[in-house]
Motif scaffolding. Structure first.
Motif, mmCIF file in Angstrom:
data_model
loop_
_atom_site.group_PDB
_atom_site.id
_atom_site.type_symbol
_atom_site.label_atom_id
_atom_site.label_comp_id
_atom_site.label_asym_id
_atom_site.label_seq_id
_atom_site.Cartn_x
_atom_site.Cartn_y
_atom_site.Cartn_z
ATOM 1 N N SER A 135 0.859 -1.187 0.000
ATOM 2 C CA SER A 135 0.000 0.000 0.000
ATOM 3 C C SER A 135 0.896 1.238 0.000
ATOM 4 C CB SER A 135 -0.886 -0.042 1.247
ATOM 5 O OG SER A 135 -1.756 1.058 1.298
ATOM 6 N N GLU A 136 0.625 2.160 -0.894
ATOM 7 C CA GLU A 136 1.503 3.335 -1.033
ATOM 8 C C GLU A 136 0.694 4.610 -1.169
ATOM 9 O OE1 GLU A 136 4.497 2.954 -4.109
ATOM 10 O OE2 GLU A 136 4.647 5.123 -4.357
ATOM 11 N N GLN A 137 1.147 5.649 -0.498
ATOM 12 C CA GLN A 137 0.511 6.957 -0.663
ATOM 13 C C GLN A 137 1.069 7.571 -1.940
ATOM 14 O OE1 GLN A 137 -1.875 7.614 1.279
ATOM 15 N NE2 GLN A 137 -2.444 9.668 0.662
ATOM 16 N N VAL A 138 0.222 7.658 -2.958
ATOM 17 C CA VAL A 138 0.703 8.116 -4.256
ATOM 18 C C VAL A 138 0.398 9.584 -4.515
ATOM 19 C CG1 VAL A 138 0.751 5.867 -5.387
ATOM 20 C CG2 VAL A 138 -1.394 7.161 -5.321
ATOM 21 N N SER A 139 -0.433 10.179 -3.657
ATOM 22 C CA SER A 139 -0.692 11.618 -3.764
ATOM 23 C C SER A 139 -0.981 12.146 -2.371
ATOM 24 C CB SER A 139 -1.878 11.866 -4.699
ATOM 25 O OG SER A 139 -2.295 13.214 -4.616
ATOM 26 N N HIS A 140 -0.481 13.349 -2.118
ATOM 27 C CA HIS A 140 -0.709 13.944 -0.798
ATOM 28 C C HIS A 140 -1.834 14.969 -0.864
ATOM 29 C CE1 HIS A 140 0.163 15.181 3.258
ATOM 30 N NE2 HIS A 140 0.225 16.435 2.862
ATOM 31 N N SER A 168 4.952 17.747 13.108
ATOM 32 C CA SER A 168 5.563 18.878 12.403
ATOM 33 C C SER A 168 6.888 18.474 11.773
ATOM 34 C CB SER A 168 5.788 20.056 13.353
ATOM 35 O OG SER A 168 4.558 20.460 13.870
ATOM 36 N N LYS A 169 7.637 17.631 12.469
ATOM 37 C CA LYS A 169 8.922 17.171 11.921
ATOM 38 C C LYS A 169 8.706 16.514 10.572
ATOM 39 C CE LYS A 169 11.523 16.205 16.136
ATOM 40 N NZ LYS A 169 11.907 15.095 17.032
ATOM 41 N N ILE A 170 7.731 15.614 10.520
ATOM 42 C CA ILE A 170 7.444 14.906 9.268
ATOM 43 C C ILE A 170 6.952 15.878 8.201
ATOM 44 C CG2 ILE A 170 5.948 13.152 8.198
ATOM 45 C CD1 ILE A 170 6.150 11.555 10.772
ATOM 46 N N GLU A 171 6.063 16.780 8.608
ATOM 47 C CA GLU A 171 5.510 17.730 7.648
ATOM 48 C C GLU A 171 6.587 18.657 7.076
ATOM 49 O OE1 GLU A 171 1.187 17.573 9.805
ATOM 50 O OE2 GLU A 171 2.397 19.390 10.043
ATOM 51 N N ASN A 172 7.480 19.101 7.941
ATOM 52 C CA ASN A 172 8.559 19.993 7.472
ATOM 53 C C ASN A 172 9.507 19.278 6.521
ATOM 54 O OD1 ASN A 172 7.558 22.108 8.924
ATOM 55 N ND2 ASN A 172 8.843 21.704 10.724
ATOM 56 N N GLN A 173 9.801 18.049 6.863
ATOM 57 C CA GLN A 173 10.659 17.213 6.010
ATOM 58 C C GLN A 173 10.036 17.084 4.618
ATOM 59 O OE1 GLN A 173 10.856 13.431 7.881
ATOM 60 N NE2 GLN A 173 13.075 13.219 7.656
ATOM 61 N N GLN A 174 8.740 16.861 4.608
ATOM 62 C CA GLN A 174 8.012 16.735 3.348
ATOM 63 C C GLN A 174 8.046 18.050 2.564
ATOM 64 O OE1 GLN A 174 6.405 13.997 1.804
ATOM 65 N NE2 GLN A 174 7.752 13.011 3.285
ATOM 66 N N ARG A 175 7.850 19.144 3.287
ATOM 67 C CA ARG A 175 7.870 20.463 2.649
ATOM 68 C C ARG A 175 9.233 20.706 1.983
ATOM 69 N NH1 ARG A 175 5.686 23.210 7.236
ATOM 70 N NH2 ARG A 175 3.706 22.133 6.992
ATOM 71 N N GLU A 176 10.274 20.331 2.699
ATOM 72 C CA GLU A 176 11.641 20.468 2.163
ATOM 73 C C GLU A 176 11.810 19.664 0.874
ATOM 74 O OE1 GLU A 176 14.286 22.371 2.896
ATOM 75 O OE2 GLU A 176 12.815 23.365 4.202
ATOM 76 N N LEU A 177 11.331 18.431 0.934
ATOM 77 C CA LEU A 177 11.433 17.560 -0.246
ATOM 78 C C LEU A 177 10.729 18.167 -1.454
ATOM 79 C CD1 LEU A 177 10.852 13.935 1.133
ATOM 80 C CD2 LEU A 177 12.821 14.730 -0.200
ATOM 81 N N ARG A 178 9.510 18.694 -1.218
ATOM 82 C CA ARG A 178 8.736 19.277 -2.318
ATOM 83 C C ARG A 178 9.454 20.500 -2.875
ATOM 84 N NH1 ARG A 178 6.176 15.325 -0.670
ATOM 85 N NH2 ARG A 178 7.930 14.440 -1.831
ATOM 86 N N LYS A 179 10.046 21.282 -1.956
ATOM 87 C CA LYS A 179 10.757 22.502 -2.366
ATOM 88 C C LYS A 179 11.930 22.138 -3.268
ATOM 89 C CE LYS A 179 13.137 25.955 -0.086
ATOM 90 N NZ LYS A 179 13.651 26.408 1.226
ATOM 91 N N LYS A 180 12.646 21.111 -2.828
ATOM 92 C CA LYS A 180 13.808 20.661 -3.584
ATOM 93 C C LYS A 180 13.408 20.155 -4.975
ATOM 94 C CE LYS A 180 17.660 17.727 -2.917
ATOM 95 N NZ LYS A 180 17.779 16.339 -2.468
ATOM 96 N N GLU A 181 12.337 19.391 -5.015
ATOM 97 C CA GLU A 181 11.853 18.880 -6.300
ATOM 98 C C GLU A 181 11.487 20.029 -7.234
ATOM 99 O OE1 GLU A 181 9.925 15.058 -4.052
ATOM 100 O OE2 GLU A 181 8.567 16.434 -5.086
#
Ligand code: CLR
Length: 368
Positions: free
Chosen positions: A109-114, A303-316
């Motif tokens: 099972s995979e989260q394919v869209s946020h 928040s840690k997880i959310e920020n990490q995700q935000r960083e990833l999206r920014k980088k992409e």
């Protein structure tokens, strides 16, 4: 009241709801795909039935049997429906069922869209040659005291031996009991199960008082190809007992009794063996904080997880690349699926999430 107001303003996005601590769950929504196969015997049963009509009936039985786990298991285990954790993009939930008679059944099972949230999954048992694939998202709306949830997506069951597909639409649901702080799910509207063999089942749901004085009721009709004739009518409670009536003989017998079936829990690798993007490992600290209702820690760890995700999206964005889904890909729906959807009279989705088994099997994640 604050909670009800937050629901009213959530504008269709369930993940934006701020639920009071006692309604939070430490389980991520990506896990919910497991409810499709917690009864492995019923899941593989259709593969052993040679008669098309009887086989379609076995698929309906398996489907009805999954509903109790899908929609009442939180109430049973935790006292009420809970707000699941909102999975991050790329979050994975993997596991297997090992049973004596059915052998191994695997779940990916995979989260394919946020945004909007979409979970894709594949469940398969090679010994019996059966596979379920699907994806789903939710669209919410709020009316006076109820939260209404429409499900987007569908599931497809494939039986290898007969090269047969079953296209399954997902029911609409609503959450009652919000005002009392004890939410629970009730199903409404209907599910269609259309087989490529032509057989088609229509399952209508209702709560207390419509078909009967009982909650969780349904009425299913199984039709012969082209809806030429009605073969069976099944009715009762999906969380309890149901009976089947044969149109030809007008005889009634037991169809399914949820009390007589025990769910087989999925086996998930121990946390220390999981990858950091696997659901339980990633949410470990949040889940522990939810357990003891430590609201501050829940917030900090989320928040840690959310920020990490935000960083990833920014980088992409900076690199002009898109997140690569791990084991699913969004493809044009042109194959047999589209045909079955059309048979069912369902508007097929233009693009569907499909499991790439080969990629999965070449990864270390497949060592379950
Ligand atoms: C997810 C896909 C599963 C079936 C299923 C069961 C329960 C649903 C869930 C789906 C989506 C999220 C859901 C949940 C019940 C409550 C929860 C709608 C469709 C929402 C987000 C909780 C809102 C907060 C509360 C008021 C409890 O196959």
């Amino acid at each position: 009241m604050t909670f009800l107001r937050s629901l009213a303003s959530s504008k269709g996005d369930l993940s934006s709801i701020t639920a009071p601590p006692f309604i939070l769950s430490g389980t991520s929504l990506v896990e919910y795909s497991k409810f499709w196969a917690e009864l492995p015997d019923l899941f593989v049963a259709p593969t052993m039935i040679l008669d098309k009509e009887e086989r379609a009936l076995a698929v309906v039985r398996w489907f009805i049997a999954t509903l109790k786990g899908q929609y009442t298991s939180r109430n049973e285990a935790l006292g009420s429906e809970k707000k699941p954790l909102n999975p991050f993009l790329g979050e994975l939930f993997l596991g297997k069922w090992e049973t004596e008679l059915e052998g191994t059944t695997i779940l990916v099972s995979e989260q394919v869209s946020h945004h909007p949230p979409v979970t894709a999954y594949a469940i398969y048992n090679d010994a019996y040659g059966i596979e379920l694939q699907g994806y789903n998202g939710q669209k919410a709306s709020f009316s006076t005291t109820m939260l209404n949830v429409r499900q987007v997506g569908h599931a497809v069951l494939y039986i290898k031996k007969f090269d047969e597909y079953y296209y399954i639409t997902l029911p609409t649901l609503h959450i009652e009991g919000l005002f009392y702080g004890a939410p629970y799910v009730e199903l409404e509207q209907k599910t269609l199960i259309q087989s490529s063999s032509g057989y088609c089942a229509s399952i209508e749901y209702s709560g207390k008082g419509y078909f009967s004085g009982k909650k969780n009721t349904f009425k299913a009709k199984l039709y012969a190809p082209d809806q030429s004739s009605l073969l069976y009518t099944i009715s009762g409670q999906w969380s309890g007992k149901s009976t089947i009536m044969t149109e030809k003989k007008k005889s009634e017998s037991v169809f399914y009794d949820a009390m007589e079936h025990k769910v087989v829990p999925l086996v998930v690798k121990p946390l220390e063996q999981q990858a950091e993007y696997e659901s339980r490992r990633a949410w470990e600290k949040v889940a522990a904080a939810v357990q003891i209702m430590d609201y501050d820690t829940i917030h900090v760890e989320k928040s840690k997880i959310e920020n990490q995700q935000r960083e990833l999206r920014k980088k992409e964005k900076e690199e002009g690349v898109e997140w690569q889904r791990r084991y699913f890909e969004l493809i044009e729906d042109e194959g047999p699926l589209k045909d079955v959807a059309e048979l069912a009279g369902v508007e097929p989705d233009e693009k569907v999430w499909r499991f790439n088994r080969e990629v999965f099997e070449h990864s270390s994640d497949s060592k379950l």
